[in-house]
Every structure is written in C-alpha cells, then in structure tokens.
Motif scaffolding. Structure first.
Motif, PDB file in Angstrom:
ATOM      1  N   LEU A 154       0.857  -1.184   0.000  1.00  0.00           N
ATOM      2  CA  LEU A 154       0.000   0.000   0.000  1.00  0.00           C
ATOM      3  C   LEU A 154       0.890   1.230   0.000  1.00  0.00           C
ATOM      4  CD1 LEU A 154      -2.730  -0.912   2.626  1.00  0.00           C
ATOM      5  CD2 LEU A 154      -3.019  -0.715   0.146  1.00  0.00           C
ATOM      6  N   GLY A 190      -8.007  -9.734   0.477  1.00  0.00           N
ATOM      7  CA  GLY A 190      -9.097 -10.696   0.616  1.00  0.00           C
ATOM      8  C   GLY A 190      -9.009 -11.837  -0.382  1.00  0.00           C
ATOM      9  N   GLY A 191      -7.814 -12.015  -0.986  1.00  0.00           N
ATOM     10  CA  GLY A 191      -7.631 -13.086  -1.971  1.00  0.00           C
ATOM     11  C   GLY A 191      -7.036 -14.344  -1.334  1.00  0.00           C
ATOM     12  N   ASP A 192      -6.712 -15.305  -2.180  1.00  0.00           N
ATOM     13  CA  ASP A 192      -6.125 -16.563  -1.686  1.00  0.00           C
ATOM     14  C   ASP A 192      -4.814 -16.301  -0.938  1.00  0.00           C
ATOM     15  OD1 ASP A 192      -8.079 -18.298  -2.575  1.00  0.00           O
ATOM     16  OD2 ASP A 192      -7.166 -18.543  -4.552  1.00  0.00           O
ATOM     17  N   SER A 193      -4.038 -15.348  -1.425  1.00  0.00           N
ATOM     18  CA  SER A 193      -2.762 -15.065  -0.745  1.00  0.00           C
ATOM     19  C   SER A 193      -3.002 -14.583   0.677  1.00  0.00           C
ATOM     20  CB  SER A 193      -1.964 -13.988  -1.475  1.00  0.00           C
ATOM     21  OG  SER A 193      -1.588 -14.424  -2.724  1.00  0.00           O
ATOM     22  N   GLU A 196      -3.803 -17.545   2.776  1.00  0.00           N
ATOM     23  CA  GLU A 196      -2.629 -18.389   2.946  1.00  0.00           C
ATOM     24  C   GLU A 196      -1.656 -17.762   3.945  1.00  0.00           C
ATOM     25  OE1 GLU A 196      -0.773 -21.120  -0.340  1.00  0.00           O
ATOM     26  OE2 GLU A 196       0.156 -19.158  -0.443  1.00  0.00           O
ATOM     27  N   HIS A 212     -10.093  -6.624   5.032  1.00  0.00           N
ATOM     28  CA  HIS A 212     -10.522  -6.654   3.632  1.00  0.00           C
ATOM     29  C   HIS A 212     -11.398  -5.443   3.319  1.00  0.00           C
ATOM     30  CE1 HIS A 212     -11.337  -8.002  -0.272  1.00  0.00           C
ATOM     31  NE2 HIS A 212     -12.491  -8.603  -0.059  1.00  0.00           N
ATOM     32  N   ARG A 213     -11.204  -4.897   2.131  1.00  0.00           N
ATOM     33  CA  ARG A 213     -11.883  -3.636   1.809  1.00  0.00           C
ATOM     34  C   ARG A 213     -13.347  -3.807   1.423  1.00  0.00           C
ATOM     35  NH1 ARG A 213      -8.662  -2.000  -3.771  1.00  0.00           N
ATOM     36  NH2 ARG A 213      -9.158  -3.861  -4.968  1.00  0.00           N
ATOM     37  N   ARG A 214     -13.767  -5.055   1.199  1.00  0.00           N
ATOM     38  CA  ARG A 214     -15.177  -5.292   0.833  1.00  0.00           C
ATOM     39  C   ARG A 214     -15.832  -6.202   1.877  1.00  0.00           C
ATOM     40  NH1 ARG A 214     -15.871  -8.316  -3.953  1.00  0.00           N
ATOM     41  NH2 ARG A 214     -13.764  -9.136  -3.870  1.00  0.00           N
ATOM     42  N   ARG A 218     -12.391 -12.401  -2.021  1.00  0.00           N
ATOM     43  CA  ARG A 218     -12.102 -12.790  -3.400  1.00  0.00           C
ATOM     44  C   ARG A 218     -11.583 -14.232  -3.428  1.00  0.00           C
ATOM     45  NH1 ARG A 218     -11.156 -10.306  -8.077  1.00  0.00           N
ATOM     46  NH2 ARG A 218     -11.562  -8.297  -7.124  1.00  0.00           N
ATOM     47  N   ALA A 276      -1.031  -8.508   1.274  1.00  0.00           N
ATOM     48  CA  ALA A 276      -1.379  -9.601   0.349  1.00  0.00           C
ATOM     49  C   ALA A 276      -2.367  -9.015  -0.661  1.00  0.00           C
ATOM     50  CB  ALA A 276      -1.982 -10.772   1.113  1.00  0.00           C
ATOM     51  N   ILE A 277      -1.921  -7.960  -1.326  1.00  0.00           N
ATOM     52  CA  ILE A 277      -2.818  -7.215  -2.219  1.00  0.00           C
ATOM     53  C   ILE A 277      -2.386  -7.357  -3.681  1.00  0.00           C
ATOM     54  CG2 ILE A 277      -3.560  -5.572  -0.439  1.00  0.00           C
ATOM     55  CD1 ILE A 277      -1.566  -3.544  -1.699  1.00  0.00           C
ATOM     56  N   TYR A 323      -2.518 -16.003 -12.740  1.00  0.00           N
ATOM     57  CA  TYR A 323      -3.488 -16.982 -12.270  1.00  0.00           C
ATOM     58  C   TYR A 323      -2.885 -18.109 -11.417  1.00  0.00           C
ATOM     59  CZ  TYR A 323      -7.584 -19.969 -12.329  1.00  0.00           C
ATOM     60  OH  TYR A 323      -8.646 -20.724 -11.947  1.00  0.00           O
ATOM     61  N   LYS A 325       0.766 -18.834 -10.689  1.00  0.00           N
ATOM     62  CA  LYS A 325       1.810 -18.262  -9.821  1.00  0.00           C
ATOM     63  C   LYS A 325       2.497 -19.273  -8.915  1.00  0.00           C
ATOM     64  CE  LYS A 325      -0.724 -13.987  -9.680  1.00  0.00           C
ATOM     65  NZ  LYS A 325      -0.352 -12.678  -9.393  1.00  0.00           N
TER      66      LYS A 325
HETATM   67  P1  NDP Z   1      -5.720 -11.326  -5.790  1.00  0.00           P
HETATM   68  O1  NDP Z   1      -5.600 -10.307  -6.873  1.00  0.00           O
HETATM   69  O2  NDP Z   1      -6.546 -12.522  -6.011  1.00  0.00           O
HETATM   70  O3  NDP Z   1      -6.263 -10.626  -4.454  1.00  0.00           O
HETATM   71  C1  NDP Z   1      -5.783  -9.395  -4.023  1.00  0.00           C
HETATM   72  C2  NDP Z   1      -6.636  -8.936  -2.863  1.00  0.00           C
HETATM   73  O4  NDP Z   1      -6.116  -7.715  -2.398  1.00  0.00           O
HETATM   74  C3  NDP Z   1      -8.097  -8.711  -3.249  1.00  0.00           C
HETATM   75  O5  NDP Z   1      -8.944  -9.193  -2.244  1.00  0.00           O
HETATM   76  C4  NDP Z   1      -8.179  -7.194  -3.371  1.00  0.00           C
HETATM   77  O6  NDP Z   1      -9.435  -6.698  -2.990  1.00  0.00           O
HETATM   78  C5  NDP Z   1      -7.144  -6.737  -2.363  1.00  0.00           C
HETATM   79  N1  NDP Z   1      -6.558  -5.466  -2.738  1.00  0.00           N
HETATM   80  C6  NDP Z   1      -5.953  -5.129  -3.901  1.00  0.00           C
HETATM   81  N2  NDP Z   1      -5.524  -3.850  -3.864  1.00  0.00           N
HETATM   82  C7  NDP Z   1      -5.886  -3.364  -2.662  1.00  0.00           C
HETATM   83  C8  NDP Z   1      -5.739  -2.100  -2.039  1.00  0.00           C
HETATM   84  N3  NDP Z   1      -5.121  -1.080  -2.653  1.00  0.00           N
HETATM   85  N4  NDP Z   1      -6.241  -1.937  -0.801  1.00  0.00           N
HETATM   86  C9  NDP Z   1      -6.851  -2.966  -0.141  1.00  0.00           C
HETATM   87  N5  NDP Z   1      -7.026  -4.195  -0.680  1.00  0.00           N
HETATM   88  C10 NDP Z   1      -6.545  -4.383  -1.930  1.00  0.00           C
HETATM   89  O7  NDP Z   1      -4.204 -11.698  -5.444  1.00  0.00           O
HETATM   90  P2  NDP Z   1      -3.639 -12.961  -4.652  1.00  0.00           P
HETATM   91  O8  NDP Z   1      -2.184 -12.698  -4.515  1.00  0.00           O
HETATM   92  O9  NDP Z   1      -4.424 -13.243  -3.449  1.00  0.00           O
HETATM   93  O10 NDP Z   1      -3.839 -14.188  -5.644  1.00  0.00           O
HETATM   94  C11 NDP Z   1      -3.279 -14.133  -6.951  1.00  0.00           C
HETATM   95  C12 NDP Z   1      -3.519 -15.456  -7.670  1.00  0.00           C
HETATM   96  O11 NDP Z   1      -2.760 -16.500  -7.064  1.00  0.00           O
HETATM   97  C13 NDP Z   1      -4.984 -15.876  -7.604  1.00  0.00           C
HETATM   98  O12 NDP Z   1      -5.314 -16.458  -8.812  1.00  0.00           O
HETATM   99  C14 NDP Z   1      -5.004 -16.907  -6.505  1.00  0.00           C
HETATM  100  O13 NDP Z   1      -6.038 -17.845  -6.675  1.00  0.00           O
HETATM  101  C15 NDP Z   1      -3.627 -17.556  -6.641  1.00  0.00           C
HETATM  102  N6  NDP Z   1      -3.201 -18.076  -5.340  1.00  0.00           N
HETATM  103  C16 NDP Z   1      -3.605 -19.341  -4.985  1.00  0.00           C
HETATM  104  C17 NDP Z   1      -3.270 -19.869  -3.754  1.00  0.00           C
HETATM  105  C18 NDP Z   1      -3.725 -21.225  -3.397  1.00  0.00           C
HETATM  106  O14 NDP Z   1      -4.679 -21.697  -3.943  1.00  0.00           O
HETATM  107  N7  NDP Z   1      -3.092 -21.884  -2.454  1.00  0.00           N
HETATM  108  C19 NDP Z   1      -2.458 -19.125  -2.798  1.00  0.00           C
HETATM  109  C20 NDP Z   1      -2.127 -17.795  -3.230  1.00  0.00           C
HETATM  110  C21 NDP Z   1      -2.494 -17.306  -4.464  1.00  0.00           C
HETATM  111  P3  NDP Z   1     -10.734  -6.948  -3.905  1.00  0.00           P
HETATM  112  O15 NDP Z   1     -11.136  -8.363  -3.652  1.00  0.00           O
HETATM  113  O16 NDP Z   1     -11.709  -5.933  -3.398  1.00  0.00           O
HETATM  114  O17 NDP Z   1     -10.300  -6.684  -5.307  1.00  0.00           O
END
Ligand code: NDP
Length: 350
Positions: A154, A190-193, A196, A212-214, A218, A276-277, A323, A325
C-alpha cells in the motif's frame, strides 16, 4: 556487434533456470541475466533468484518429499554457493536451496550467467539489442523474458517507513521472526494469498486479523473455509489501513483502519502488517515494446505457447501469469519457452 547470441534469458527464478536447462541441452548456449545484488533491487523486491528464494519450506514442488537433503545438497552444489545458504534444520528443502539447485543444473548443462540486470531492450528489429546495468550491450536472435513479479505494498508513508520492521509482504519469509511470536498480526487483502498468509501466521501470532476492503472475500471457497475454520483468524470487513503505528525501537505496534462503508476508524494493536494485495509483473524495462494484458502481465498470443506479440520474444513464469503463480508452473513455462525459442530459431533466418 561483438557476438550474436542464440537466446538471451532474462530472470533467475524457476522459469529462467528451467529455460536455461532446456536451451543449453538444445545446444543453444543460452546467456542468462540473473540480476544484480544491489540496494535498489533489494528495496524494489527484485533481487536475483526470484520470489522462490524468499520462501522457507517447499512442500509442494514434485520430486522433493519430506526428508533430509543435506547430503544431496553437499554433493550437488558448488561449495562456494552452498555456504551462502542458511543451515536447514527443517524437514523440507528450502526455497533458496531449490532455486540454487536449479541454477547449478543450468550451469551443469552450459548456461552462461551474467550477474547484471537488463535495463533496456530494443525489439524493433532482429537481432534484438539488450543493454545491461553495467552499460554493456548484447545482441540476440531470440529472448525469453522470465523476470517474475513483485509483491505490492500500500502506498502509505507509514507502510514504507516500517517496511522490514514489521511491515512485510511475505509471511513465509518473516512470519517466524521473534517480533511476531504470540502477538496479534494483521494481513491486508481478501484473496487466496491473504488467507494463505493468515493461516501461516496463525502458527506464530496470538491472533491474525484479515483486513478486507469489501464484505466478500475474493479467495476461493476452499481457502475461505480455511480462514473461517481457524479460531485464531478474525476477518474485519469493509476496512482499509489508514496508518501503520510504531516507533524506532519496536517497529510496528499498531494499525489505524478506516471504514469503507461509513464506519468509524478503528485502532488495532498489532506487531506486524502483512500485505497480500497482489503482485506487479516486472516489465518496466520493456518500455512498452511487448504487448501486456489489462492487468499488466505479458500477453501470450497463442494458447498453450509462450509467444509474445514480438516474433522471437517469449515469456515464461509469473511475468506472464496472473493466475497460477506457482514455482512448478513457472518452471514448466520456462521449459516451454526454451522449446518455443529452439523451434523459432530452427525455422527462422534471423
Ligand atoms: P488477488 O488479486 O486474487 O487478491 C488481491 C486482494 O487484495 C483482493 O482481495 C483485493 O481486494 C485486495 N486489494 C488489492 N488492492 C488493494 C488495495 N489497494 N487496498 C486494499 N485491498 C486491496 O491476489 P492474490 O495474490 O491473493 O492471488 C493471486 C492469484 O494467485 C490468484 O489467482 C489466486 O487464486 C492464486 N493463489 C492461490 C493460492 C492457493 O490456492 N493456495 C495461494 C495464493 C495465491 P478486492 O477483492 O476488493 O479486489
């Protein structure tokens, strides 16, 4: 033109080394730029050997089940490089060990390595021209881009200020540090990372907040369930960091969150803030000469091939992957890129 290379590989993660192994075995004498160890690269998160070198235990890379790997490392690696690795008392190969083994394997088959960054390319005509961070120029008939991606932070003054003093983007690199032990920790995203990272940090911290911002994750359902089923993890919905709190002596001590749905600000006592964004692919040096996707990753123009829009330029690993990674997928596409380059060279009069 001093010398014309068959293939230049840029990047030293699993994609780069795998491309090196395959291109060497195809008698192409590849030249691989592994990057330079500089303060700028350290600050930008683009040091040689890629993101894999910042992970601890490698549990899911096929071929390396749990076991003692000391003897193997002793016999496989050049001892001058082995002494740079941390002693491994775990039950799995570490990230730095795996990528070091890949590097050694590429050397064994004849990959030529230069410890510099490529800072400029001219792809307008073949042979392509490349300039490295020492100002030296190279010409090549083909290029494999394997420069990976870098974790996003950030853009807050306090985030930059406390980076490496409680602010991190890599739980597996830093989570076990004493500063986080039995203390609350925050993970942003809020993503998989994010899940994890939180799941991993829950082994060390007293509690882990996912911010998480929402109001909806995700992350995939299977990963989300992991967070919901972990008593140590609490998700704070509709929140984003406003300021990281701390002092020079202790580093991070807290986090102010603002609401994204009209709620009051909230202050958490935490000893760490993990980002983890998402990631940004390392493509700046291309200066717009290779087509990118909407998300900024290199666009591959043929399904199941590594070709970019520039004939003779191929992309492998996380620089072209928003996707999967994974180290194994990066290594797989490195192999594909070398085979694609080999076939291109066989069919083309550069
Ligand atoms: P993602 O893009 O999936 O998630 C990023 C998260 O960060 C989202 O929830 C997003 O919010 C939030 N975000 C982004 N920018 C900001 C900000 N400026 N302020 C606040 N929140 C923010 O990235 P990941 O690294 O999580 O995952 C990437 C890929 O790697 C995905 O396809 C995932 O499935 C894969 N992966 C799989 C794993 C597994 O299965 N074991 C483990 C790790 C990754 P919002 O949701 O609102 O957009």
């Amino acid at each position: 033109m001093d010398h014309l290379e068959n293939v230049v590989i840029i990047g030293s993660g699993p994609a780069g080394w795998s491309a090196g192994i395959y291109a060497s075995r195809a008698q192409l004498s590849p030249l691989l730029f592994e990057g330079a160890i500089t303060a700028e690269n350290q600050a930008a998160g683009t040091l040689p050997m890629g993101q894999l070198s910042t992970t601890t235990e490698i549990e899911n890379y096929p071929g390396f089940p749990r076991g003692q790997v000391g003897g193997y490392l002793d016999s496989a690696l050049d001892q001058t490089r082995k002494i740079m690795l941390l002693p491994n008392e775990g039950e799995y190969l570490s990230g730095p060990e795996l990528v070091e083994l890949m590097r050694q394997q590429a050397i064994n088959f004849g990959t030529n390595i230069i410890s510099a960054d490529i800072i400029e390319v001219d792809l307008k005509e073949r042979p392509f021209k490349l300039t490295d961070s020492n100002g030296k120029q190279y010409w090549s008939k083909s290029i494999i881009i394997a420069t990976g991606a870098t974790a996003n932070y950030l853009d807050l003054v306090s985030v930059h200020h406390f980076r490496n003093r409680g602010v991190s983007a890599c739980a597996v690199c830093d989570g076990a540090l004493p500063r986080f032990r039995n203390k609350p920790i925050a993970v942003i995203g809020g993503g998989d990372s994010a899940i994890e990272e939180a799941d991993y940090l829950a082994k060390f911290g007293s509690k882990v907040y996912i911010i998480h911002r929402r109001d909806q994750l995700r992350a995939s359902k299977v990963m989300a369930d992991r967070a919901f089923n972990n008593d140590k993890i609490e998700i704070l919905w509709n929140r984003v960091p406003e300021e990281v709190l701390g002092n020079e002596e202790s580093g991070v001590t807290g986090l102010i969150l603002k609401g994204t749905a009209g709620q009051e600000s909230l202050t958490l006592d935490v000893s760490g803030v993990f980002m983890a964004i998402g990631h940004t692919p390392n493509t700046k040096f291309l200066n717009g000469q290779v087509e990118l996707t909407e998300k900024g990753f290199i666009k591959r123009i043929i399904p199941f091939r590594t070709n970019t829009n520039v004939e003779g330029v191929f992309a492998a690993g996380d620089v072209a992957d928003d996707y999967y990674k994974q180290a194994i997928t990066a290594a797989g596409t490195g192999c594909m890129a070398a085979l694609d380059a080999e076939r291109f060279l066989a069919a083309t009069d550069v």
